[in-house]
Write an enzyme that holds these catalytic residues in place. Structure first.
Site, mmCIF file in Angstrom:
data_model
loop_
_atom_site.group_PDB
_atom_site.id
_atom_site.type_symbol
_atom_site.label_atom_id
_atom_site.label_comp_id
_atom_site.label_asym_id
_atom_site.label_seq_id
_atom_site.Cartn_x
_atom_site.Cartn_y
_atom_site.Cartn_z
ATOM 1 N N GLY A 1 12.682 -3.287 -1.128
ATOM 2 C CA GLY A 1 12.706 -2.316 -2.232
ATOM 3 C C GLY A 1 13.532 -2.147 -3.388
ATOM 4 O O GLY A 1 13.829 -1.079 -4.107
ATOM 5 N N GLU A 2 13.696 -3.393 -3.939
ATOM 6 C CA GLU A 2 14.287 -3.785 -4.928
ATOM 7 C C GLU A 2 13.571 -4.427 -5.959
ATOM 8 O O GLU A 2 13.924 -4.974 -7.086
ATOM 9 C CB GLU A 2 15.690 -4.415 -4.936
ATOM 10 C CG GLU A 2 16.676 -3.532 -4.126
ATOM 11 C CD GLU A 2 18.130 -4.115 -3.959
ATOM 12 O OE1 GLU A 2 18.883 -3.449 -3.587
ATOM 13 O OE2 GLU A 2 18.147 -5.347 -4.094
ATOM 14 N N GLU B 1 0.823 -1.254 0.061
ATOM 15 C CA GLU B 1 -0.192 -0.062 0.011
ATOM 16 C C GLU B 1 0.893 1.504 -0.061
ATOM 17 O O GLU B 1 0.419 2.385 -0.632
ATOM 18 C CB GLU B 1 -0.960 0.034 1.093
ATOM 19 C CG GLU B 1 -1.988 -1.108 1.238
ATOM 20 C CD GLU B 1 -1.335 -2.300 1.756
ATOM 21 O OE1 GLU B 1 -2.292 -3.275 1.814
ATOM 22 O OE2 GLU B 1 -0.142 -2.301 2.128
ATOM 23 N N ASN C 1 0.709 -7.836 -6.423
ATOM 24 C CA ASN C 1 0.811 -7.038 -7.670
ATOM 25 C C ASN C 1 1.476 -7.622 -8.705
ATOM 26 O O ASN C 1 2.714 -7.521 -8.608
ATOM 27 C CB ASN C 1 1.386 -5.532 -7.116
ATOM 28 C CG ASN C 1 1.132 -4.634 -8.145
ATOM 29 O OD1 ASN C 1 0.374 -4.739 -9.182
ATOM 30 N ND2 ASN C 1 1.881 -3.439 -7.827
ATOM 31 N N LEU C 2 0.598 -7.828 -9.697
ATOM 32 C CA LEU C 2 1.617 -8.305 -10.776
ATOM 33 C C LEU C 2 1.981 -7.064 -12.030
ATOM 34 O O LEU C 2 2.215 -7.234 -13.068
ATOM 35 C CB LEU C 2 0.688 -9.347 -11.669
ATOM 36 C CG LEU C 2 -0.522 -8.840 -12.808
ATOM 37 C CD1 LEU C 2 -1.010 -9.923 -13.381
ATOM 38 C CD2 LEU C 2 -1.698 -8.246 -11.893
ATOM 39 N N ILE C 3 1.273 -5.970 -11.583
ATOM 40 C CA ILE C 3 1.551 -4.777 -12.343
ATOM 41 C C ILE C 3 2.936 -4.323 -12.658
ATOM 42 O O ILE C 3 3.330 -3.877 -13.835
ATOM 43 C CB ILE C 3 0.482 -3.695 -12.068
ATOM 44 C CG1 ILE C 3 -0.964 -4.002 -11.867
ATOM 45 C CG2 ILE C 3 0.934 -2.227 -12.710
ATOM 46 C CD1 ILE C 3 -1.789 -3.171 -11.323
ATOM 47 N N GLU C 4 3.573 -4.505 -11.589
ATOM 48 C CA GLU C 4 5.004 -4.088 -11.714
ATOM 49 C C GLU C 4 5.765 -5.083 -12.571
ATOM 50 O O GLU C 4 6.641 -4.397 -13.352
ATOM 51 C CB GLU C 4 5.807 -4.333 -10.141
ATOM 52 C CG GLU C 4 5.281 -3.254 -9.152
ATOM 53 C CD GLU C 4 5.781 -3.717 -7.897
ATOM 54 O OE1 GLU C 4 6.049 -2.384 -7.072
ATOM 55 O OE2 GLU C 4 6.006 -4.928 -7.243
ATOM 56 N N PRO D 1 11.230 -13.686 -1.247
ATOM 57 C CA PRO D 1 10.050 -13.717 -0.198
ATOM 58 C C PRO D 1 9.480 -12.459 -0.140
ATOM 59 O O PRO D 1 10.297 -11.406 -0.384
ATOM 60 C CB PRO D 1 10.621 -14.368 1.041
ATOM 61 C CG PRO D 1 12.193 -14.943 0.439
ATOM 62 C CD PRO D 1 12.562 -14.247 -0.675
ATOM 63 N N ARG D 2 8.409 -12.647 0.357
ATOM 64 C CA ARG D 2 7.809 -11.239 0.710
ATOM 65 C C ARG D 2 8.024 -10.484 1.621
ATOM 66 O O ARG D 2 8.171 -9.292 1.857
ATOM 67 C CB ARG D 2 6.040 -11.479 0.541
ATOM 68 C CG ARG D 2 5.077 -10.331 1.015
ATOM 69 C CD ARG D 2 4.928 -9.309 0.247
ATOM 70 N NE ARG D 2 4.068 -8.335 0.468
ATOM 71 C CZ ARG D 2 3.713 -7.172 -0.419
ATOM 72 N NH1 ARG D 2 4.269 -7.108 -1.754
ATOM 73 N NH2 ARG D 2 2.881 -6.335 -0.141
#
Length: 421
Positions: free
Chosen positions: A309-310, A61, A334-337, A266-267
């Site tokens: 952040g990468e 977010e 998010n698949l948009i990235e 990993p997330r």
């Protein structure tokens, strides 16, 4: 209302358990015990007035809010901005993105009790607030209304499953959504569900995640990663969650040729060491992103992305992406990235948190859906061997992202109806 009283009482009764949970999570991530006073509404930060406030719960977010924060700073040059989160990783992301911006203050949102919310509102006194996506907190919204702080729910989404859950709460849930000053929904379906729950007025503003573009420094870092990999096919498995890495690693071990490199990201950072153990248990040679910046050895099968952040850099370094959070019933990520940098995205069956974006991406030819990890790895390997198809899907991803931009302007226009003139 009895529902609100019971809700608040549950928070107070659960307070000891909440603290114990913070202690438990701090075993892996000590930052959970930092800035504890902020979580109960006591703040050392002094934000300048007039002040606008944006709440983004965690990493995803906060990154989605980045263009909105930049837009608000430009649209309201006399205002400072308070950016709040609920998690240490979200706070770290906010500091990474805005730590050098003198007009932005970063803090935790307090727990949702009437007393904590009152202290928060009295301390910061924002002119208006924007909360992201699903952050519908009953006492927060009621406290903001009582303090005459209009709150917009931006980039709002409400899945069918969540809507059914809220509906079971009856009048209490409707009163909570009615405390919103306005709502900007991602899709028509989200707008219909939010309106049915009592949110008014509701507009369809689109998905702010389409407004994020890959920073040039991230693309350059991705190119540097690729140089370290050498001339070999690269598959990234991004934002993976518990229960997903094992099946993905097993499928990779079964099907991938020896020269294929798996970049596993990993997330959550507190799981980096756990995932390293999963890789080692399978006898796969691996290296870590956090190690020295040297070429990756040809015998290395897995590169563990143990950094924050990468994500754009990881996608930019890869040929194909398998997007995590969608192989277990977690709602997807998010698949948009991946689409934005022209990398084919493969998702699993569980994408309810990104339902419309996923359906639209698949329809646009920018993404593929697989039923399980084994099919995902086999599909990814087939794409690695088919350069023309891989390129076509990547270009479709870029076009898909460009087509869906516009949410930022719509959201800023909606904010302008709430901001003091």
């Amino acid at each position: 209302m009895i529902g609100r009283l019971l809700y608040s009482a549950a928070w107070y009764l659960a307070a000891p358990l909440i603290f114990l949970r913070l202690v438990w999570r701090a075993r892996r991530q000590p930052e959970y015990l930092h800035n504890l006073r902020e979580r109960i509404g006591f703040y050392p930060q002094v934000a300048a007035a007039p002040l606008m406030w944006v709440h983004a719960v965690s990493v995803g977010e906060t990154r989605a809010a980045q263009p909105l924060v930049r837009g608000l700073l430009a649209q309201y040059p006399q205002h400072a901005l308070l950016l709040t989160q609920m998690t240490p990783t979200g706070r770290a992301t906010a500091l990474e993105l805005f730590g050098t911006e003198p007009r932005v203050t970063v803090a935790y949102l307090p727990y949702d009790t009437p007393g904590c919310v009152r202290r928060f509102m009295r301390h910061f006194r924002p002119d208006f607030g924007v909360v992201m996506e699903t952050e519908v907190w009953p006492n927060l919204l009621r406290g903001a209304r009582q303090a005459k702080v209009p709150v917009l729910l931006a980039n709002a989404r409400l899945s069918e499953r969540s809507a059914r859950g809220y509906a079971r709460l009856g009048a209490f849930a409707r009163s909570v959504f009615a405390d919103l000053a306005a709502c900007g929904a991602q899709t028509e379906a989200d707008a219909a569900r939010l309106g049915a729950m009592g949110a008014q007025p509701v507009s369809v503003t689109g998905n702010l995640k389409f407004e994020i573009t890959a920073p040039a420094e991230q693309l350059a870092l991705g190119a540097a990663f690729r140089q370290r990999f050498g001339a070999r096919p690269v598959l990234v498995a991004s934002n993976t969650r518990p229960g997903e890495e094992g099946p993905l690693l097993d499928a990779f071990l079964r099907h991938a040729p020896p020269d294929t490199l798996l970049v596993l990201v990993p997330r959550h950072p507190q799981r980096f060491d756990e995932v390293a153990r999963l890789i080692a248990q399978r006898g796969l040679a691996f290296e870590r992103r956090s190690a020295a910046d040297a070429p990756i050895a040809p015998a290395t099968r897995v590169w563990l992305g143990d950094s924050m952040g990468e994500m754009f850099a990881y996608y930019a370094s890869a040929d194909v992406a398998i997007v995590g959070g969608s192989w277990a019933p977690l709602g997807g990520h998010n698949l948009i990235e991946a689409c934005a940098v022209g990398v084919p995205a493969i998702v699993g069956p569980h994408t309810f948190n990104f339902a419309q974006a996923t359906v639209d991406a698949i329809a646009a030819g920018a993404a593929l859906r697989c039923t399980d990890a084994d099919e995902a790895v086999r599909t990814a390997l087939a794409l690695l061997a088919d350069a023309p198809r891989r390129s076509a899907i990547g270009e479709a991803g870029r076009a898909f992202c460009a087509h869906h931009r516009g949410a930022l302007a719509a959201t800023l226009s909606l904010v302008d109806t709430l901001a003091p003139k």
